[in-house]
Motif scaffolding. Structure first.
Motif, PDB file in Angstrom:
ATOM      1  N   THR A 110     -39.462  38.434 -10.736  1.00 26.57           N
ATOM      2  CA  THR A 110     -40.330  39.046  -9.734  1.00 26.57           C
ATOM      3  C   THR A 110     -41.794  39.014 -10.181  1.00 26.57           C
ATOM      4  O   THR A 110     -42.694  38.964  -9.342  1.00 26.57           O
ATOM      5  CB  THR A 110     -39.901  40.492  -9.417  1.00 26.57           C
ATOM      6  OG1 THR A 110     -39.903  41.268 -10.626  1.00 26.57           O
ATOM      7  CG2 THR A 110     -38.532  40.532  -8.765  1.00 26.57           C
ATOM      8  N   GLY A 111     -42.016  39.004 -11.490  1.00 29.84           N
ATOM      9  CA  GLY A 111     -43.380  38.848 -11.997  1.00 29.84           C
ATOM     10  C   GLY A 111     -43.935  37.469 -11.681  1.00 29.84           C
ATOM     11  O   GLY A 111     -45.115  37.331 -11.329  1.00 29.84           O
ATOM     12  N   THR A 136     -48.567  44.334  -3.506  1.00 32.17           N
ATOM     13  CA  THR A 136     -47.256  44.969  -3.374  1.00 32.17           C
ATOM     14  C   THR A 136     -46.177  44.256  -4.173  1.00 32.17           C
ATOM     15  O   THR A 136     -45.175  44.873  -4.538  1.00 32.17           O
ATOM     16  CB  THR A 136     -46.827  45.017  -1.900  1.00 32.17           C
ATOM     17  OG1 THR A 136     -46.635  43.687  -1.412  1.00 32.17           O
ATOM     18  CG2 THR A 136     -47.864  45.717  -1.052  1.00 32.17           C
ATOM     19  N   TYR A 137     -46.375  42.987  -4.440  1.00 36.09           N
ATOM     20  CA  TYR A 137     -45.383  42.223  -5.192  1.00 36.09           C
ATOM     21  C   TYR A 137     -45.313  42.649  -6.654  1.00 36.09           C
ATOM     22  O   TYR A 137     -44.353  42.331  -7.351  1.00 36.09           O
ATOM     23  CB  TYR A 137     -45.677  40.717  -5.087  1.00 36.09           C
ATOM     24  CG  TYR A 137     -45.376  40.165  -3.721  1.00 36.09           C
ATOM     25  CD1 TYR A 137     -44.122  39.644  -3.431  1.00 36.09           C
ATOM     26  CD2 TYR A 137     -46.333  40.199  -2.711  1.00 36.09           C
ATOM     27  CE1 TYR A 137     -43.841  39.147  -2.167  1.00 36.09           C
ATOM     28  CE2 TYR A 137     -46.055  39.712  -1.452  1.00 36.09           C
ATOM     29  CZ  TYR A 137     -44.799  39.186  -1.183  1.00 36.09           C
ATOM     30  OH  TYR A 137     -44.516  38.712   0.072  1.00 36.09           O
ATOM     31  N   PHE A 138     -46.299  43.365  -7.146  1.00 36.99           N
ATOM     32  CA  PHE A 138     -46.311  43.784  -8.543  1.00 36.99           C
ATOM     33  C   PHE A 138     -45.504  45.058  -8.788  1.00 36.99           C
ATOM     34  O   PHE A 138     -45.227  45.393  -9.940  1.00 36.99           O
ATOM     35  CB  PHE A 138     -47.755  43.945  -9.043  1.00 36.99           C
ATOM     36  CG  PHE A 138     -48.420  42.632  -9.295  1.00 36.99           C
ATOM     37  CD1 PHE A 138     -48.267  41.976 -10.500  1.00 36.99           C
ATOM     38  CD2 PHE A 138     -49.182  42.028  -8.302  1.00 36.99           C
ATOM     39  CE1 PHE A 138     -48.859  40.748 -10.721  1.00 36.99           C
ATOM     40  CE2 PHE A 138     -49.781  40.803  -8.516  1.00 36.99           C
ATOM     41  CZ  PHE A 138     -49.629  40.160  -9.734  1.00 36.99           C
ATOM     42  N   PHE A 139     -45.121  45.773  -7.737  1.00 35.98           N
ATOM     43  CA  PHE A 139     -44.320  46.980  -7.923  1.00 35.98           C
ATOM     44  C   PHE A 139     -42.954  46.657  -8.519  1.00 35.98           C
ATOM     45  O   PHE A 139     -42.430  47.424  -9.328  1.00 35.98           O
ATOM     46  CB  PHE A 139     -44.145  47.731  -6.601  1.00 35.98           C
ATOM     47  CG  PHE A 139     -45.410  48.315  -6.058  1.00 35.98           C
ATOM     48  CD1 PHE A 139     -46.280  49.034  -6.864  1.00 35.98           C
ATOM     49  CD2 PHE A 139     -45.733  48.175  -4.717  1.00 35.98           C
ATOM     50  CE1 PHE A 139     -47.444  49.590  -6.362  1.00 35.98           C
ATOM     51  CE2 PHE A 139     -46.898  48.728  -4.197  1.00 35.98           C
ATOM     52  CZ  PHE A 139     -47.761  49.431  -5.022  1.00 35.98           C
ATOM     53  N   LEU A 140     -42.361  45.536  -8.135  1.00 36.54           N
ATOM     54  CA  LEU A 140     -41.037  45.178  -8.631  1.00 36.54           C
ATOM     55  C   LEU A 140     -41.034  44.853 -10.119  1.00 36.54           C
ATOM     56  O   LEU A 140     -40.230  45.428 -10.867  1.00 36.54           O
ATOM     57  CB  LEU A 140     -40.442  44.031  -7.812  1.00 36.54           C
ATOM     58  CG  LEU A 140     -39.801  44.456  -6.505  1.00 36.54           C
ATOM     59  CD1 LEU A 140     -40.818  44.735  -5.433  1.00 36.54           C
ATOM     60  CD2 LEU A 140     -38.809  43.420  -6.061  1.00 36.54           C
ATOM     61  N   PRO A 141     -41.902  43.968 -10.609  1.00 35.66           N
ATOM     62  CA  PRO A 141     -41.865  43.703 -12.053  1.00 35.66           C
ATOM     63  C   PRO A 141     -42.227  44.930 -12.890  1.00 35.66           C
ATOM     64  O   PRO A 141     -41.687  45.110 -13.988  1.00 35.66           O
ATOM     65  CB  PRO A 141     -42.858  42.566 -12.260  1.00 35.66           C
ATOM     66  CG  PRO A 141     -43.646  42.453 -11.017  1.00 35.66           C
ATOM     67  CD  PRO A 141     -42.828  43.074  -9.925  1.00 35.66           C
ATOM     68  N   VAL A 142     -43.097  45.775 -12.373  1.00 37.51           N
ATOM     69  CA  VAL A 142     -43.427  46.993 -13.121  1.00 37.51           C
ATOM     70  C   VAL A 142     -42.207  47.907 -13.186  1.00 37.51           C
ATOM     71  O   VAL A 142     -41.829  48.390 -14.264  1.00 37.51           O
ATOM     72  CB  VAL A 142     -44.638  47.729 -12.485  1.00 37.51           C
ATOM     73  CG1 VAL A 142     -44.805  49.117 -13.076  1.00 37.51           C
ATOM     74  CG2 VAL A 142     -45.902  46.922 -12.676  1.00 37.51           C
ATOM     75  N   GLY A 143     -41.570  48.141 -12.056  1.00 35.88           N
ATOM     76  CA  GLY A 143     -40.400  49.010 -12.021  1.00 35.88           C
ATOM     77  C   GLY A 143     -39.243  48.483 -12.855  1.00 35.88           C
ATOM     78  O   GLY A 143     -38.670  49.202 -13.681  1.00 35.88           O
ATOM     79  N   PHE A 144     -38.900  47.215 -12.659  1.00 32.83           N
ATOM     80  CA  PHE A 144     -37.794  46.632 -13.423  1.00 32.83           C
ATOM     81  C   PHE A 144     -38.156  46.460 -14.901  1.00 32.83           C
ATOM     82  O   PHE A 144     -37.308  46.616 -15.771  1.00 32.83           O
ATOM     83  CB  PHE A 144     -37.351  45.297 -12.820  1.00 32.83           C
ATOM     84  CG  PHE A 144     -36.498  45.447 -11.608  1.00 32.83           C
ATOM     85  CD1 PHE A 144     -35.213  45.949 -11.695  1.00 32.83           C
ATOM     86  CD2 PHE A 144     -36.972  45.099 -10.357  1.00 32.83           C
ATOM     87  CE1 PHE A 144     -34.412  46.101 -10.579  1.00 32.83           C
ATOM     88  CE2 PHE A 144     -36.190  45.237  -9.222  1.00 32.83           C
ATOM     89  CZ  PHE A 144     -34.906  45.739  -9.339  1.00 32.83           C
ATOM     90  N   GLY A 145     -39.411  46.148 -15.181  1.00 31.92           N
ATOM     91  CA  GLY A 145     -39.834  46.010 -16.577  1.00 31.92           C
ATOM     92  C   GLY A 145     -39.732  47.326 -17.326  1.00 31.92           C
ATOM     93  O   GLY A 145     -39.217  47.369 -18.453  1.00 31.92           O
TER      94      GLY A 145
END
Length: 183
Positions: A110-111, A136-145
């Motif tokens: 996702t990053g 908005t696409y950066f919320f996923l890599p931050v959350g999963f990371g």
């Protein structure tokens, strides 16, 4: 280990805090849109886009680390509750390692997608206006990371047989804490 666990907890709490603030902003934004629409006949542009692309994505994915930290993901302990403690501990370790690995891979993928959207300057057209959506696409890599870091830290603590130190900063609510002097 406790210091690193507390630092991880601060980042986890910060991400969850941002999600909490966004919940409040979402409510305010939607309420303002309703008032503007029905009282002044002038609805806010792109409310549905902001709710679906910005608020909801952040609210869903930023708190993942906090949920992992507090072991609040859905789990079915139908069989494992009857296993011996050593087996349960081993299974918890395997689950933490698998969680760390899978969420790290999801964060990386996702990053990559977030960087691609950033590079192209992704946006949506709503009500004749251009709304930039690449952040908005950066919320996923931050959350999963962050979730991956929490799970990996828990696995390392289990492997070493030491406490992880994953404790959130404690804030006492004076309205929920009873003062003995009040009796």
């Amino acid at each position: 280990m406790n210091l690193i666990g507390r630092v991880i907890s601060v980042f986890s709490a910060a991400a969850s805090g941002v999600a909490g603030i966004l919940v409040i902003l979402l409510v305010f934004h939607v309420a303002l849109d309703v008032v503007m629409r029905y009282v002044f006949n002038a609805p806010l542009d792109a409310t549905i886009l902001y709710v679906s692309a910005f608020y909801m994505v952040a609210i869903a994915f930023l708190p993942l680390a906090k949920v992992e930290q507090n072991d609040m993901h859905i789990g079915v302990e139908l069989l494992t509750a009857s296993f011996p403690q050593k087996v349960q501990g081993f299974l918890a370790f395997v689950a933490a390692v698998l969680t760390a690995g899978v969420t790290a891979l999801v964060a990386l993928r996702t990053g990559e997608e977030a960087m691609a959207k950033f590079a192209t300057g992704a946006y949506s057209i709503e009500a004749g206006g251009k709304v930039i959506t690449w952040p908005t696409y950066f919320f996923l890599p931050v959350g999963f990371g962050l979730m991956s870091v929490v799970a990996a830290w828990k696995a390392l603590a289990m492997l070493l047989g030491r406490p992880s130190g994953l404790t959130p900063p404690r804030i006492d609510d004076p309205y929920l804490t009873k003062d003995p002097a009040d009796d």
